[in-house]
Design a protein around this motif. Structure first.
Motif, PDB file in Angstrom:
ATOM      1  N   UNK A 169      39.631  36.633 -26.235  1.00 26.84           N
ATOM      2  CA  UNK A 169      39.351  37.039 -27.620  1.00 26.84           C
ATOM      3  C   UNK A 169      38.093  37.454 -27.595  1.00 26.84           C
ATOM      4  N   UNK A 170      37.672  37.874 -28.827  1.00 29.39           N
ATOM      5  CA  UNK A 170      36.301  38.268 -29.191  1.00 29.39           C
ATOM      6  C   UNK A 170      35.446  37.430 -29.643  1.00 29.39           C
ATOM      7  N   UNK A 171      34.214  37.464 -29.429  1.00 32.53           N
ATOM      8  CA  UNK A 171      33.127  36.380 -29.720  1.00 32.53           C
ATOM      9  C   UNK A 171      32.114  36.778 -30.876  1.00 32.53           C
ATOM     10  N   UNK A 172      32.052  35.826 -31.782  1.00 36.95           N
ATOM     11  CA  UNK A 172      30.774  36.042 -32.611  1.00 36.95           C
ATOM     12  C   UNK A 172      31.279  37.139 -33.681  1.00 36.95           C
ATOM     13  N   UNK A 173      30.231  38.047 -33.879  1.00 35.16           N
ATOM     14  CA  UNK A 173      30.613  39.151 -35.141  1.00 35.16           C
ATOM     15  C   UNK A 173      31.548  40.034 -34.666  1.00 35.16           C
ATOM     16  N   UNK A 174      31.701  40.028 -33.230  1.00 45.47           N
ATOM     17  CA  UNK A 174      32.786  41.126 -32.583  1.00 45.47           C
ATOM     18  C   UNK A 174      34.326  40.827 -33.429  1.00 45.47           C
ATOM     19  N   UNK A 175      34.587  39.599 -33.526  1.00 45.02           N
ATOM     20  CA  UNK A 175      36.059  39.136 -33.928  1.00 45.02           C
ATOM     21  C   UNK A 175      36.197  39.975 -35.416  1.00 45.02           C
ATOM     22  N   UNK A 176      35.112  40.229 -36.220  1.00 46.23           N
ATOM     23  CA  UNK A 176      35.255  41.024 -37.387  1.00 46.23           C
ATOM     24  C   UNK A 176      35.013  42.487 -37.059  1.00 46.23           C
ATOM     25  N   UNK A 234      27.137  58.054 -25.569  1.00 46.55           N
ATOM     26  CA  UNK A 234      26.563  57.830 -26.779  1.00 46.55           C
ATOM     27  C   UNK A 234      25.531  59.007 -26.928  1.00 46.55           C
ATOM     28  N   UNK A 235      25.593  59.259 -28.795  1.00 50.15           N
ATOM     29  CA  UNK A 235      25.012  60.421 -28.867  1.00 50.15           C
ATOM     30  C   UNK A 235      23.680  60.045 -29.177  1.00 50.15           C
ATOM     31  N   UNK A 236      22.726  60.878 -28.865  1.00 47.50           N
ATOM     32  CA  UNK A 236      21.161  60.829 -28.631  1.00 47.50           C
ATOM     33  C   UNK A 236      20.667  60.723 -30.189  1.00 47.50           C
ATOM     34  N   UNK A 237      21.020  61.559 -30.910  1.00 44.34           N
ATOM     35  CA  UNK A 237      20.584  61.601 -32.260  1.00 44.34           C
ATOM     36  C   UNK A 237      20.759  60.576 -33.078  1.00 44.34           C
ATOM     37  N   UNK A 238      19.992  60.187 -34.105  1.00 46.79           N
ATOM     38  CA  UNK A 238      20.348  59.106 -35.070  1.00 46.79           C
ATOM     39  C   UNK A 238      21.567  59.573 -35.788  1.00 46.79           C
ATOM     40  N   UNK A 239      22.361  58.645 -36.155  1.00 45.51           N
ATOM     41  CA  UNK A 239      23.730  58.650 -37.141  1.00 45.51           C
ATOM     42  C   UNK A 239      23.401  58.380 -38.536  1.00 45.51           C
ATOM     43  N   UNK A 240      24.422  58.730 -39.454  1.00 45.67           N
ATOM     44  CA  UNK A 240      24.293  58.444 -40.651  1.00 45.67           C
ATOM     45  C   UNK A 240      25.530  58.178 -41.187  1.00 45.67           C
ATOM     46  N   UNK A 241      25.786  57.394 -42.250  1.00 41.78           N
ATOM     47  CA  UNK A 241      27.148  57.396 -43.032  1.00 41.78           C
ATOM     48  C   UNK A 241      26.953  57.820 -44.276  1.00 41.78           C
ATOM     49  N   UNK A 242      26.968  58.973 -44.735  1.00 42.48           N
ATOM     50  CA  UNK A 242      26.528  59.547 -46.064  1.00 42.48           C
ATOM     51  C   UNK A 242      27.587  59.167 -47.008  1.00 42.48           C
ATOM     52  N   UNK A 243      28.566  58.847 -46.981  1.00 37.15           N
ATOM     53  CA  UNK A 243      29.494  58.126 -47.899  1.00 37.15           C
ATOM     54  C   UNK A 243      29.817  56.800 -47.693  1.00 37.15           C
ATOM     55  N   UNK A 244      30.018  56.103 -46.740  1.00 39.53           N
ATOM     56  CA  UNK A 244      30.252  54.711 -46.611  1.00 39.53           C
ATOM     57  C   UNK A 244      28.745  53.863 -46.804  1.00 39.53           C
ATOM     58  N   UNK A 245      27.753  54.394 -46.073  1.00 39.47           N
ATOM     59  CA  UNK A 245      26.504  53.593 -46.082  1.00 39.47           C
ATOM     60  C   UNK A 245      26.415  52.754 -44.732  1.00 39.47           C
ATOM     61  N   UNK A 246      25.186  52.294 -44.470  1.00 44.70           N
ATOM     62  CA  UNK A 246      25.084  51.548 -43.175  1.00 44.70           C
ATOM     63  C   UNK A 246      25.735  50.186 -43.280  1.00 44.70           C
ATOM     64  N   UNK A 247      26.070  49.813 -44.402  1.00 54.17           N
ATOM     65  CA  UNK A 247      26.631  48.367 -44.617  1.00 54.17           C
ATOM     66  C   UNK A 247      28.415  48.616 -45.065  1.00 54.17           C
ATOM     67  N   UNK A 248      28.693  50.023 -45.166  1.00 53.91           N
ATOM     68  CA  UNK A 248      29.979  50.430 -45.480  1.00 53.91           C
ATOM     69  C   UNK A 248      30.266  49.440 -46.818  1.00 53.91           C
ATOM     70  N   UNK A 249      31.638  49.499 -47.136  1.00 49.33           N
ATOM     71  CA  UNK A 249      32.146  49.221 -48.306  1.00 49.33           C
ATOM     72  C   UNK A 249      31.866  47.544 -48.738  1.00 49.33           C
ATOM     73  N   UNK A 250      32.025  47.246 -49.819  1.00 47.16           N
ATOM     74  CA  UNK A 250      31.916  45.706 -49.943  1.00 47.16           C
ATOM     75  C   UNK A 250      33.373  45.030 -49.607  1.00 47.16           C
ATOM     76  N   UNK A 265      22.951  36.141 -53.188  1.00 43.56           N
ATOM     77  CA  UNK A 265      22.702  35.813 -51.760  1.00 43.56           C
ATOM     78  C   UNK A 265      24.183  36.899 -51.175  1.00 43.56           C
ATOM     79  N   UNK A 266      23.619  37.635 -50.352  1.00 45.05           N
ATOM     80  CA  UNK A 266      24.753  38.476 -49.499  1.00 45.05           C
ATOM     81  C   UNK A 266      25.644  37.783 -48.849  1.00 45.05           C
ATOM     82  N   UNK A 267      26.960  37.991 -48.890  1.00 47.87           N
ATOM     83  CA  UNK A 267      28.046  37.340 -47.921  1.00 47.87           C
ATOM     84  C   UNK A 267      27.409  37.642 -46.327  1.00 47.87           C
ATOM     85  N   UNK A 268      28.069  36.695 -45.504  1.00 47.31           N
ATOM     86  CA  UNK A 268      27.612  37.170 -43.993  1.00 47.31           C
ATOM     87  C   UNK A 268      28.299  38.247 -43.685  1.00 47.31           C
ATOM     88  N   UNK A 269      29.329  38.850 -44.320  1.00 44.34           N
ATOM     89  CA  UNK A 269      29.977  40.078 -43.765  1.00 44.34           C
ATOM     90  C   UNK A 269      28.846  41.076 -43.736  1.00 44.34           C
TER      91      UNK A 269
END
Length: 565
Positions: free
Chosen positions: A34-41, A188-204, A5-9
């Motif tokens: 402070x910041x709420x919920x996921x924004x804290x991370x 806000x940019x109108x076209x879809x974005x991509x993370x070709x190196x880091x991926x949409x979930x970034x690094x572990x 199971x993946x971590x909550x991060x």
């Protein structure tokens, strides 16, 4: 590579709309500081950690008030180079808009401003933008600020290595426009974005990169996921030896965690640098542990799949074969405090900054002193991985003026000892939420106690690498010290012994969970034995290993948690 199971991060990263979350909404929420919920991370990916003043936390709880939330903001400075104009902008903000009024130079060659209130967060990002700076990717599960040896002498080789540190940093940055939209009010940019190196979930997990110029190992290459060792010929950079899988953090009581020295992969020419950097990151992105964050760093991926398997995959993705590593060696990690002349005829003044903390006090006005120098200096500033600052590129005609300013403000201390130069501590209390014991605030007293022992045995001219961290997360790099203290609780530490001067050996646990007096009672007879029996120029850590007082750590994955001897 795991069905666990993946971590909550992992959930919050994948659902963050490429690091946007609802941070903008939180900025208008005046009910909390402070910041709420996921924004804290999520704010970490934008270079900030939410903190509070732990010295007054209990008092505020009694008053039924929430903790005094602020953020610590960390600026991105590849190689630690900053202009005097940029420094003055940061100095002014820190003095007027932070609770503590200080600037802290970190051992990752950047500056942190502690105590930024919510209403000042967007203004400071906009100030950084006007100065040509930002705080992107200085925290979070991304490649962080790229280090580079702060070499004040060989200017051409250093400039070439520094340029590659900048290229690596820029190449591995997140591509999302979230930072510009949230903090700089960009559209806000109108076209879809991509993370070709880091991926949409970034690094572990976090990822650290360094460029080092032998023989000075000031970046501690074995503390990094990825290190490039500069190989030069006739003063020109020709390529890099690549090391992968270093890291120092561990979890107390969890033997599946341990510090690890980086593994040597081999030599590459300069034109393969970015491809290799990207390939190492992408392999760790795809193969790293996303279920257990305690085992998510690159070092654990290498241990799981094997160095040769990881290396082969990097070669495949980069389209580049590693050549045999070129020879190099290290002979020091510390900074050369004081004036030195570079090969270009310019002068460089390295100023010792205690724990990197620039703050004005009654006797020493360090923060004002650096600002005063910045107003007249025509070169640049270089922040070192030892938390010091180099006034670099000083013309001969300006040397006397800058020296006089440094002395006027207490930035030059002629009585500075070698042991004080060789000591380091993390921030710890009162702002770090992970701190278990004091570090920065007790370091001066700890060093004085070591110096007293050295003087007692007529060893005042000697010194050893001494580091203190408030918890096991590795920020103070105690796991590459000859003597390392790792916080266990208020006034109690684990004592580690047996690293070396060069930073190529991990120390071993010598005594567990002991108080401060016991620490120095343990060190006293060992220092006496070192003084009586050491070989010429033998460091304290090497002496402890040679005499069998401490067993060397050979392969940390297998023997770090074994008994001392």
């Amino acid at each position: 590579m795991s069905n666990d199971k993946l971590s909550d991060n992992e959930r919050l990263k994948s659902k963050s709309s490429l690091l946007r979350g609802t941070i903008s909404d939180d900025l208008t929420d005046n009910l909390t500081g402070g910041f709420n919920g996921d924004n804290f991370q999520l704010i970490r990916f934008h270079g900030m950690y939410q903190q509070d003043d732990r010295d007054i936390r209990a008092e505020r709880m009694e008053q039924k008030l929430e903790p005094r939330h602020t953020v610590m903001l960390r600026i991105r400075l590849p190689g630690g180079i900053i202009t005097p104009e940029q420094w003055l902008g940061i100095d002014e903000f820190a003095g007027q808009h932070t609770l503590y009024g200080s600037i802290r130079i970190t051992n990752r060659q950047t500056v942190q401003c502690h105590g930024v209130l919510k209403q000042d967060i967007k203004p400071v990002h906009q100030l950084l933008s006007r100065l040509g700076l930002d705080s992107r990717a200085t925290a979070g599960d991304v490649n962080r600020n790229v280090l580079c040896t702060a070499n004040p002498v060989e200017s051409l080789l250093h400039q070439q290595a520094y340029e590659w540190a900048k290229h690596i940093s820029e190449h591995l940055l997140p591509r999302t426009n979230a930072y510009a939209e949230i903090w700089l009010d960009k559209e806000k940019i109108s076209k879809s974005e991509d993370e070709p190196i880091l991926g949409k979930s970034y690094l572990p997990r976090k990822f650290k990169t360094a460029v080092v110029i032998p023989p000075q190992n000031d970046v501690d290459i074995h503390a990094n996921d990825l290190s490039f060792v500069a190989i030069g010929e006739a003063g020109q950079l020709t390529g890099f030896n690549v090391l992968v899988g270093g890291g120092l953090a561990m979890t107390q009581g969890d033997t599946s965690t341990y510090p690890r020295l980086a593994s040597e992969f081999g030599f590459i020419p300069l034109n393969a640098t970015l491809a290799i950097a990207e390939a190492v990151v992408s392999v760790q992105r795809d193969w790293g542990n996303r279920s257990n964050r305690k085992n998510a760093r690159t070092k654990y991926t290498l241990e799981k799949v094997g160095v040769e398997v990881f290396k082969a995959e990097v070669e495949k993705r980069a389209g580049q074969q590693f050549e045999p590593a070129r020879p190099y060696s290290f002979d020091q990690r510390g900074d050369r405090i004081g004036w030195v002349e570079g090969i270009d005829g310019k002068y460089h003044l390295t100023l010792f900054i205690p724990s990197g903390r620039l703050l004005d006090k009654a006797d020493d006005r360090l923060k004002s002193g650096v600002a005063a120098i910045a107003r007249v200096h025509r070169g640049d500033f270089r922040l070192t991985p030892n938390q010091n600052i180099i006034i670099a590129g000083v013309e001969s005609g300006m040397r006397d003026q800058i020296d006089a300013l440094a002395r006027e403000y207490g930035l030059i201390q002629d009585s500075l000892t070698e042991q004080r130069k060789s000591a380091m501590a993390c921030v710890s209390f009162p702002t770090c939420p992970l701190a278990m014991a004091e570090a920065e605030r007790v370091l001066p007293d700890f060093v004085q106690r070591i110096e007293a022992i050295l003087e007692k045995y007529k060893l005042g001219h000697e010194a050893f690498i001494f580091r203190v961290t408030g918890c096991p997360n590795g920020c103070g790099r105690a796991m590459l010290a000859e003597v390392g203290l790792v916080g266990r609780g208020p006034g109690r530490y684990n004592l580690y012994l047996g690293g070396n001067r060069e930073g190529t050996r991990i120390p071993r646990l010598y005594r567990d969970n002991i108080d401060v007096d016991t620490i120095f009672n343990q060190l006293d007879p060992l220092i006496l034995s070192w003084g009586n029996s050491k070989q010429p120029n033998e460091g304290f850590g090497d002496f402890l290993i040679r005499t069998g007082i401490v067993a060397p750590v050979i392969n940390a994955a297998l023997d770090f948690h074994l008994p001392t001897a």
